[in-house]
Design an enzyme around this catalytic site. Structure first.
Site, PDB file in Angstrom:
ATOM      1  N   GLY A  96       0.614  -1.000  -0.125  1.00 39.82           N
ATOM      2  CA  GLY A  96      -0.308  -0.090   0.130  1.00 39.82           C
ATOM      3  C   GLY A  96       1.112   1.435  -0.215  1.00 39.82           C
ATOM      4  O   GLY A  96       0.412   2.151  -0.294  1.00 39.82           O
ATOM      5  N   GLN A 204      -7.209  -0.748   3.703  1.00 38.81           N
ATOM      6  CA  GLN A 204      -8.514  -0.915   4.405  1.00 38.81           C
ATOM      7  C   GLN A 204      -9.704  -1.500   4.154  1.00 38.81           C
ATOM      8  O   GLN A 204     -10.114  -2.210   4.048  1.00 38.81           O
ATOM      9  CB  GLN A 204      -8.946   0.129   5.633  1.00 38.81           C
ATOM     10  N   SER A 224      -3.408  -3.236  -1.250  1.00 38.17           N
ATOM     11  CA  SER A 224      -2.657  -4.186   0.189  1.00 38.17           C
ATOM     12  C   SER A 224      -2.774  -5.925  -0.171  1.00 38.17           C
ATOM     13  O   SER A 224      -3.942  -5.645   0.789  1.00 38.17           O
ATOM     14  CB  SER A 224      -1.347  -3.631   0.851  1.00 38.17           C
ATOM     15  N   THR A 262      11.722  -8.137 -12.007  1.00 33.00           N
ATOM     16  CA  THR A 262      11.504  -9.267 -11.469  1.00 33.00           C
ATOM     17  C   THR A 262      10.276  -9.361 -10.343  1.00 33.00           C
ATOM     18  O   THR A 262       9.911  -9.540  -9.225  1.00 33.00           O
ATOM     19  CB  THR A 262      12.193 -10.358 -10.794  1.00 33.00           C
ATOM     20  N   CYS A 350       1.789   3.308  13.017  1.00 33.29           N
ATOM     21  CA  CYS A 350       2.675   4.103  13.341  1.00 33.29           C
ATOM     22  C   CYS A 350       2.330   4.808  14.185  1.00 33.29           C
ATOM     23  O   CYS A 350       3.451   5.813  14.686  1.00 33.29           O
ATOM     24  CB  CYS A 350       2.329   4.523  11.800  1.00 33.29           C
TER      25      CYS A 350
HETATM   26  C1  LIG Z   1      -1.773   0.043   5.802  1.00 33.94           C
HETATM   27  C2  LIG Z   1      -2.346   1.377   5.028  1.00 33.94           C
HETATM   28  C3  LIG Z   1      -1.486   0.747   4.596  1.00 33.94           C
HETATM   29  C4  LIG Z   1      -0.050   0.621   3.681  1.00 33.94           C
HETATM   30  O1  LIG Z   1       0.052  -0.427   3.395  1.00 33.94           O
HETATM   31  P1  LIG Z   1       1.550  -1.465   3.272  1.00 33.94           P
HETATM   32  O2  LIG Z   1       1.296  -2.505   2.767  1.00 33.94           O
HETATM   33  O3  LIG Z   1       1.529  -1.178   4.879  1.00 33.94           O
HETATM   34  O4  LIG Z   1       2.349  -0.461   2.731  1.00 33.94           O
HETATM   35  C5  LIG Z   1      -1.609   2.528   3.504  1.00 33.94           C
HETATM   36  N1  LIG Z   1      -3.217   3.602   3.625  1.00 33.94           N
HETATM   37  C6  LIG Z   1      -3.535   2.472   4.458  1.00 33.94           C
HETATM   38  C7  LIG Z   1      -4.666   3.541   4.415  1.00 33.94           C
HETATM   39  C8  LIG Z   1      -3.294   1.132   5.822  1.00 33.94           C
HETATM   40  O5  LIG Z   1      -4.361   1.536   6.528  1.00 33.94           O
END
Ligand SMILES: *Cc1c(COP(=O)(O)O)cnc(C)c1O
Length: 416
Positions: A96, A204, A224, A262, A350
């Protein structure tokens, strides 16, 4: 292909190092699915052969590797179908954060000759907010929209923020802390009417609620794998056909030269499997999670005084509970829940670990001291009603204990 020799373990227990350095097995209740999820056993099962016997590079010419090229294509199609997109609009990334970075930076660069103004919101994930700050340092102007007390973007404010030089609107589909779902279709219509690109961080929402990129006029969308019971380190950016974005990673011709390197075949296979399961179980899962969510919310609000729900009551992800308890430090609550075997969060992963209250809770108007006493619990379909009962009893006990130690609470009770 024979049965895999690797045993896939259910993760309700973990090894815990005690003070005397011996290890003890502890069981736990996982209520932090917005931070990450476990890959489903079927996902791991699907991935395993691609670590070993099917290790071929999809770019190689011989039949052995070309099979993997076909597998990647099949996965791309499956994922595209889930969004009503075309398979050549799906670009695999490392997750993500990378997708968000790509969308904002590439759109800003590509459309810089048209204008330098970007609109986003105050409640985005840091992957968007910190990228927007970076773009500000490069001369772009960014408007951070307010949200109402439920965390919903105000469409009038959005319309008023649009200028002739606005090139991009980025609004998240659903919020990772308070679960509020945005009026994405209406925002897409506004963007389209003004000829402005529209990106949404759907990390999400994807796999939890239906998404149709055409119906919502979405030009770019981030998702993601590890948020929907797939593997970590894989995601995608949907880019609508015809958008002229610069290539994000330079190198070979992978991902139609836009994101070279790759292919993460293993990750792509696991991601597609997770998507397949997420979409065919969505309705049933959503019902089950909503039931647990509403049970948690209703009982906590009824049985614990001076508690409030954060986020919209109904326009809300099926798995999200976010509650503030007055006179309580969220961090203390988390530590005591951890001791009771419950994994939860005080905001985003975070934000946890820093002492600043969550930017999302401040944006919905909570004062600092209330924002500090917040608890996020995000449910998964492996959770049970028995677990919810246990969690509620533990929260009641811990909140009572913490309040008994709080001078603020004591003072408040004296004067009320
Ligand atoms: C977890 C999250 C991300 C980051 O995704 P990753 O795959 O962990 O880098 C970005 N935006 C939102 C809303 C998220 O919940």
């Amino acid at each position: 292909m024979g049965k895999n020799p690797v045993r896939i373990v259910i993760y309700k227990k973990y090894l815990y190092r005690k003070e005397d350095k011996t290890m003890e097995e502890k069981s736990f209740i996982y209520l932090d699915h917005a931070a990450t999820t476990a890959a489903r056993p079927e996902v791991v099962e699907a991935m395993l052969p691609y670590f070993t016997e099917n290790f071929g590079n999809p770019s190689s010419v011989y039949t052995f590797s070309q099979k993997n090229k076909a597998v990647v294509t099949e996965c791309r199609e499956k994922i595209a179908d889930s969004l009503n997109a075309k398979s050549n609009e799906i670009y695999f990334t490392a997750g993500g954060t990378e997708s968000d970075n790509w969308a904002l930076k590439a759109a800003a660069e590509a459309y810089a000759s048209k204008g330098n103004h970007i609109i986003t919101t105050k409640i985005e994930h840091h992957a968007i907010l910190h990228t927007a700050k970076y773009l500000e340092s490069k001369g772009f102007e960014v408007t951070y929209l307010d949200v109402d007390e439920n965390g919903v973007v105000k469409l009038d404010q959005l319309r008023q923020a649009i200028r002739p030089e606005t090139i991009l609107i980025s609004v998240m589909f659903a919020n990772n802390e308070i679960g509020t779902i945005q009026p994405i279709k209406e925002i897409g219509e506004i963007a389209k009417k003004h000829g402005i690109l529209f990106h949404t961080d759907a990390v999400q929402a994807y796999g939890q609620i239906p998404i149709d990129v055409d119906e919502c006029h979405i030009d770019m969308l981030s998702a993601s794998g590890h948020k929907l019971n797939g593997p970590k380190g894989i995601g995608f950016l949907y880019i609508r056909t015809g958008l002229k974005l610069r290539n994000f990673v330079h190198g070979g011709a992978q991902e139609r030269s836009r994101r070279a390197g790759t292919e993460n075949v293993t990750g792509i296979v696991g991601f597609a499997k997770a998507v397949e399961i997420a979409f065919c179980t969505m309705e049933e899962r959503s019902q089950k999670e909503c039931m647990m969510r509403d049970y948690l919310i209703d009982r906590i609000l009824a049985e614990i005084p001076y508690a409030r729900l954060n986020g919209h009551r109904t326009k809300r992800l099926p798995n999200n509970v976010n509650i503030s308890f007055q006179f309580i430090e969220g961090e203390s609550l988390l530590i005591m829940l951890d001791m009771a075997g419950i994994c939860a969060s005080s905001g985003s992963a975070c934000t946890s670990g820093s002492l600043d209250p969550s930017h999302v809770l401040l944006a919905i108007g909570l004062p600092h001291e209330i924002a500090h006493g917040s608890l996020r619990m995000t449910i998964g379909d492996e959770n049970t009603m028995e677990e919810m009962d246990y969690v509620i009893e533990q929260i009641k006990e811990i909140v009572t204990k913490l309040r008994a130690m709080s001078p603020l609470y004591e003072d408040f009770m004296k004067h009320s």
